[in-house]
Design an enzyme around this catalytic site. Structure first.
Site, PDB file in Angstrom:
ATOM      1  N   ARG A  50      -2.326  21.878   1.163  1.00  0.00           N
ATOM      2  CA  ARG A  50      -0.904  21.970   1.492  1.00  0.00           C
ATOM      3  C   ARG A  50      -0.144  21.125   0.477  1.00  0.00           C
ATOM      4  O   ARG A  50      -0.732  20.408  -0.315  1.00  0.00           O
ATOM      5  CB  ARG A  50      -0.604  21.565   2.941  1.00  0.00           C
ATOM      6  CG  ARG A  50      -1.537  20.673   3.651  1.00  0.00           C
ATOM      7  CD  ARG A  50      -1.492  19.218   3.257  1.00  0.00           C
ATOM      8  NE  ARG A  50      -0.163  18.684   3.084  1.00  0.00           N
ATOM      9  CZ  ARG A  50       0.132  17.729   2.227  1.00  0.00           C
ATOM     10  NH1 ARG A  50      -0.798  17.201   1.470  1.00  0.00           N
ATOM     11  NH2 ARG A  50       1.363  17.281   2.121  1.00  0.00           N
ATOM     12  N   GLY A  51       1.179  21.276   0.511  1.00  0.00           N
ATOM     13  CA  GLY A  51       2.014  20.687  -0.527  1.00  0.00           C
ATOM     14  C   GLY A  51       2.340  21.766  -1.541  1.00  0.00           C
ATOM     15  O   GLY A  51       1.438  22.455  -2.048  1.00  0.00           O
ATOM     16  N   ALA A  52       3.636  21.941  -1.842  1.00  0.00           N
ATOM     17  CA  ALA A  52       4.066  23.084  -2.652  1.00  0.00           C
ATOM     18  C   ALA A  52       3.339  23.194  -3.988  1.00  0.00           C
ATOM     19  O   ALA A  52       2.835  24.267  -4.339  1.00  0.00           O
ATOM     20  CB  ALA A  52       5.585  23.022  -2.855  1.00  0.00           C
ATOM     21  N   ARG A  84       2.146  31.607   2.760  1.00  0.00           N
ATOM     22  CA  ARG A  84       3.179  30.656   3.202  1.00  0.00           C
ATOM     23  C   ARG A  84       4.525  31.110   2.628  1.00  0.00           C
ATOM     24  O   ARG A  84       4.601  31.381   1.420  1.00  0.00           O
ATOM     25  CB  ARG A  84       2.899  29.225   2.718  1.00  0.00           C
ATOM     26  CG  ARG A  84       1.638  28.542   3.210  1.00  0.00           C
ATOM     27  CD  ARG A  84       1.648  28.121   4.659  1.00  0.00           C
ATOM     28  NE  ARG A  84       2.672  27.171   5.049  1.00  0.00           N
ATOM     29  CZ  ARG A  84       2.533  25.845   5.027  1.00  0.00           C
ATOM     30  NH1 ARG A  84       1.425  25.291   4.579  1.00  0.00           N
ATOM     31  NH2 ARG A  84       3.501  25.071   5.466  1.00  0.00           N
ATOM     32  N   GLN A 183       0.872  14.287   8.525  1.00  0.00           N
ATOM     33  CA  GLN A 183       0.476  14.124   7.124  1.00  0.00           C
ATOM     34  C   GLN A 183       0.701  12.708   6.617  1.00  0.00           C
ATOM     35  O   GLN A 183      -0.046  12.216   5.769  1.00  0.00           O
ATOM     36  CB  GLN A 183       1.243  15.112   6.229  1.00  0.00           C
ATOM     37  CG  GLN A 183       0.925  16.571   6.485  1.00  0.00           C
ATOM     38  CD  GLN A 183       1.955  17.221   7.390  1.00  0.00           C
ATOM     39  OE1 GLN A 183       2.446  16.601   8.341  1.00  0.00           O
ATOM     40  NE2 GLN A 183       2.297  18.465   7.117  1.00  0.00           N
ATOM     41  N   ASP A 224       9.903  21.513  -1.078  1.00  0.00           N
ATOM     42  CA  ASP A 224       9.194  22.791  -1.129  1.00  0.00           C
ATOM     43  C   ASP A 224      10.028  23.885  -1.769  1.00  0.00           C
ATOM     44  O   ASP A 224       9.477  24.852  -2.283  1.00  0.00           O
ATOM     45  CB  ASP A 224       8.781  23.198   0.282  1.00  0.00           C
ATOM     46  CG  ASP A 224       7.612  22.376   0.780  1.00  0.00           C
ATOM     47  OD1 ASP A 224       6.482  22.875   0.718  1.00  0.00           O
ATOM     48  OD2 ASP A 224       7.827  21.225   1.192  1.00  0.00           O
ATOM     49  N   ASN A 234      12.469  20.615   2.690  1.00  0.00           N
ATOM     50  CA  ASN A 234      11.286  19.756   2.682  1.00  0.00           C
ATOM     51  C   ASN A 234      10.735  19.680   4.102  1.00  0.00           C
ATOM     52  O   ASN A 234      11.308  20.249   5.037  1.00  0.00           O
ATOM     53  CB  ASN A 234      11.624  18.366   2.143  1.00  0.00           C
ATOM     54  CG  ASN A 234      10.375  17.543   1.849  1.00  0.00           C
ATOM     55  OD1 ASN A 234       9.450  18.027   1.203  1.00  0.00           O
ATOM     56  ND2 ASN A 234      10.331  16.309   2.328  1.00  0.00           N
ATOM     57  N   LYS A 235       9.636  18.967   4.265  1.00  0.00           N
ATOM     58  CA  LYS A 235       8.976  18.867   5.559  1.00  0.00           C
ATOM     59  C   LYS A 235       9.960  18.495   6.664  1.00  0.00           C
ATOM     60  O   LYS A 235      10.836  17.655   6.481  1.00  0.00           O
ATOM     61  CB  LYS A 235       7.865  17.821   5.474  1.00  0.00           C
ATOM     62  CG  LYS A 235       7.047  17.648   6.733  1.00  0.00           C
ATOM     63  CD  LYS A 235       6.432  18.957   7.231  1.00  0.00           C
ATOM     64  CE  LYS A 235       5.574  19.606   6.189  1.00  0.00           C
ATOM     65  NZ  LYS A 235       5.118  20.959   6.599  1.00  0.00           N
TER      66      LYS A 235
END
Length: 333
Positions: A50-52, A84, A183, A224, A234-235
């Site tokens: 995960r993570g763009a 995603r 996370q 993201d 973002n998250k």
């Protein structure tokens, strides 16, 4: 500068992609191997990776894996693109692979490896640009995980933090836990402890009290997707932190490579927000924490308006006071 991190989340060897399974960190260190685009897409969807930026790198390798196996690359593209919806790096990486118009697996593997290497170099450049904004002896707050686990290595927001610490500018890092996938608790705290950077974990709901006490100079986060006007997805929880930061006179820094910008979108209102399963909120590690049958909402991201961001840090330089004009100026260089 060559410093990255003391571990690798994404590796390519023996004609396979190897991913550190982030679902089980920090207590289990398990690496999984992949040999098809469909399997990589499942790994992206299931949050193994995960993570763009990391999602984009993994997708590039997934595309190359199907070339190695002689599979249909148009199908590989579709399968990976559906994994995603919010992280624009995923689509950027797939477009770059497809634009080669090649079926040659050697060409495609080389391109995926180049994407991976370029991301690490971009992170190192971002780290230096962002660190220059941080005063000596500072304490900063970060959200989600934006380090070597979320990128090719070093990190975006956590890369800035790593660089600032190496430069002797940082005294303390506060990491928000980041519900519902935790996370910050599972990954960011672990990363910083691996590299012996002082970190204190913070319940998401305690951020306001921490900010009120003073001593925090920056909230530093990743992204993201960033619209043409500087609005940033973002998250989930990032927007809340930006509101709190403004109330308490704390600056907000977004660290992201230029591949995270989506200049086809005029504002954050156009950014698609992924809605994930409700049971991620009502359960923890498969155990129910809410009454049976309780419904929940689970947006994976939120959008912070550009006017609440003091600086966007990219590998090409800084965007101070983000706006349509200042974003356009960076891309015109």
């Amino acid at each position: 500068m060559t410093y990255t991190a003391s571990f690798h989340a994404i590796e390519w060897h023996n004609q396979q992609l190897h991913l550190l399974d982030q679902r089980h960190l920090p207590h289990q260190h398990q690496t999984l191997s992949y040999n098809s685009a469909a399997a990589v897409a499942d790994a992206i969807r299931a949050m193994v990776v995960r993570g763009a930026p990391a999602i984009g790198i993994a997708a590039a390798y997934g595309y190359a894996l199907d070339a190695l196996a002689g599979r249909d690359l148009q199908h590989a593209y579709r399968v990976l693109a559906e994994s995603r919806p919010t992280a624009v790096n995923l689509f950027w990486a797939l477009e770059r692979m497809a634009a080669l118009s090649s079926q040659d697996p050697h060409v495609l593997v080389a391109e995926a490896r180049q994407i991976h290497a370029e991301d690490i170099q971009a992170n190192l450049a971002m780290g230096q640009f962002g660190a220059a904004l941080i005063s000596e002896g500072s304490a900063v707050y970060t959200h989600c995980n934006t380090g070597a686990l979320a990128t090719g290595g070093h990190g975006t927001a956590l890369g800035v933090i790593r660089s600032a610490y190496q430069d002797g500018r940082l005294q303390q890092v506060y990491a928000g836990e980041t519900r519902p996938w935790l996370q910050g608790a599972r990954l960011t705290a672990w990363e910083l402890m691996q590299d012996k950077i002082p970190v204190k974990l913070v319940c998401d709901g305690a951020a306001a009290q921490l900010f009120r006490q003073g001593g925090i100079s920056w909230v530093i986060v990743g992204a993201d997707r960033i619209a043409a006007n500087g609005d940033t997805a973002n998250k989930i929880g990032t927007y809340s932190l930006a509101v709190l930061a403004r109330q308490h006179g704390i600056k907000v820094m977004v660290a992201a490579p230029t591949t995270t910008f989506d200049l086809t979108l005029s504002s954050g209102a156009d950014i698609p927000i992924e809605q994930r399963p409700a049971d991620e909120v009502t359960h923890l590690n498969g155990q129910p924490i809410a009454p049976a049958g309780c419904d929940a909402i689970n947006p994976s991201f939120d959008v912070t308006p550009a006017g609440m961001i003091d600086a966007i840090v990219t590998e090409k330089g800084l965007i101070l006071e983000p706006s349509r004009e200042t974003v356009a100026m960076l891309f015109a260089r």
